[in-house]
Structure formats: C-alpha cells, structure tokens
Design a protein around this motif. Sequence first.
Motif, PDB file in Angstrom:
ATOM      1  N   LEU A  29       1.561   2.939  -9.303  1.00  0.00           N
ATOM      2  CA  LEU A  29       1.872   4.248  -8.711  1.00  0.00           C
ATOM      3  C   LEU A  29       2.163   5.309  -9.773  1.00  0.00           C
ATOM      4  O   LEU A  29       2.313   6.483  -9.450  1.00  0.00           O
ATOM      5  N   ARG A  31       4.875   5.879 -11.420  1.00  0.00           N
ATOM      6  CA  ARG A  31       6.183   6.507 -11.298  1.00  0.00           C
ATOM      7  C   ARG A  31       7.252   5.428 -11.150  1.00  0.00           C
ATOM      8  O   ARG A  31       6.963   4.316 -10.733  1.00  0.00           O
ATOM      9  N   PHE A  43       1.897   2.003   2.160  1.00  0.00           N
ATOM     10  CA  PHE A  43       1.266   3.323   2.232  1.00  0.00           C
ATOM     11  C   PHE A  43       2.278   4.411   2.576  1.00  0.00           C
ATOM     12  O   PHE A  43       2.421   5.388   1.849  1.00  0.00           O
ATOM     13  N   ASP A  44       3.002   4.237   3.691  1.00  0.00           N
ATOM     14  CA  ASP A  44       3.902   5.287   4.172  1.00  0.00           C
ATOM     15  C   ASP A  44       5.127   5.466   3.278  1.00  0.00           C
ATOM     16  O   ASP A  44       5.468   6.577   2.907  1.00  0.00           O
ATOM     17  N   ASP A  45       5.807   4.353   2.943  1.00  0.00           N
ATOM     18  CA  ASP A  45       7.053   4.464   2.180  1.00  0.00           C
ATOM     19  C   ASP A  45       6.809   4.651   0.687  1.00  0.00           C
ATOM     20  O   ASP A  45       7.522   5.392   0.025  1.00  0.00           O
ATOM     21  N   LEU A  46       5.802   3.963   0.164  1.00  0.00           N
ATOM     22  CA  LEU A  46       5.603   3.960  -1.290  1.00  0.00           C
ATOM     23  C   LEU A  46       4.454   4.838  -1.752  1.00  0.00           C
ATOM     24  O   LEU A  46       4.318   5.113  -2.939  1.00  0.00           O
ATOM     25  N   GLY A  47       3.593   5.259  -0.817  1.00  0.00           N
ATOM     26  CA  GLY A  47       2.504   6.169  -1.185  1.00  0.00           C
ATOM     27  C   GLY A  47       1.337   5.493  -1.885  1.00  0.00           C
ATOM     28  O   GLY A  47       0.594   6.134  -2.620  1.00  0.00           O
ATOM     29  N   THR A  49      -2.323   4.051  -2.336  1.00  0.00           N
ATOM     30  CA  THR A  49      -3.635   4.434  -1.802  1.00  0.00           C
ATOM     31  C   THR A  49      -4.529   3.198  -1.737  1.00  0.00           C
ATOM     32  O   THR A  49      -4.171   2.146  -2.275  1.00  0.00           O
TER      33      THR A  49
END
Length: 96
Positions: A29, A31, A43-47, A49
């Motif tokens: 990620l 970060r 996907f939703d919480d950690l982003g 792809t």
Amino acid sequence: MSEPAVQTTDPELRARILHGIGELLPRVLKRELPEIPENACLFDDLGLTSAGTIELILELEESLDIQVDVEQITEDDLRSVTKLADYVAGHVIPED
C-alpha cells in the motif's frame, strides 16, 4: 456416498500467512499501517486495489516460499485479511 474431502489448513502455515500479510500490506500500500485487525476489509478499510491484491499474493509467495493457486479466488476470498489468509492456506500448491 462418500463425503467430499474437506481441505484442512495447517494452523502454523495460516499463522505465518497472517503474519506475512501484516508485514507486506504496508509495503504494497506504500504507507504505514497501524495494527491491522484480522477482520479488516482489504478494499474498504485498507484501500487495497486489484493490482495491489496480485502484488500482495506474489509477495506472500516469495516471502513464505510457497505457490498459491489463484485460479479459484473470488471476491469473497478478498473480503478481509482472515479470508485471504484462509484462501492462501487452503490453496498452496504442493511442490513436486
């Protein structure tokens, strides 16, 4: 009629996979991440792809020296950290 074979997962392997996901997610990620709850949605919480998912699985294979059969992976298998760990643990391709 015989029962279908239930694929058992090695609890030690699953623990290593969970640990590996925790170690690799910040790198994939790009970060820092605080403590990652096992039920965190990738996907939703950690982003994460789709491309990140592939990168994460490839990194996991390399770091744990395993091969994963990703032919049957579904969106549901990517829903959370634990779901992904369960999938990977249950779909390791045995070495010849």
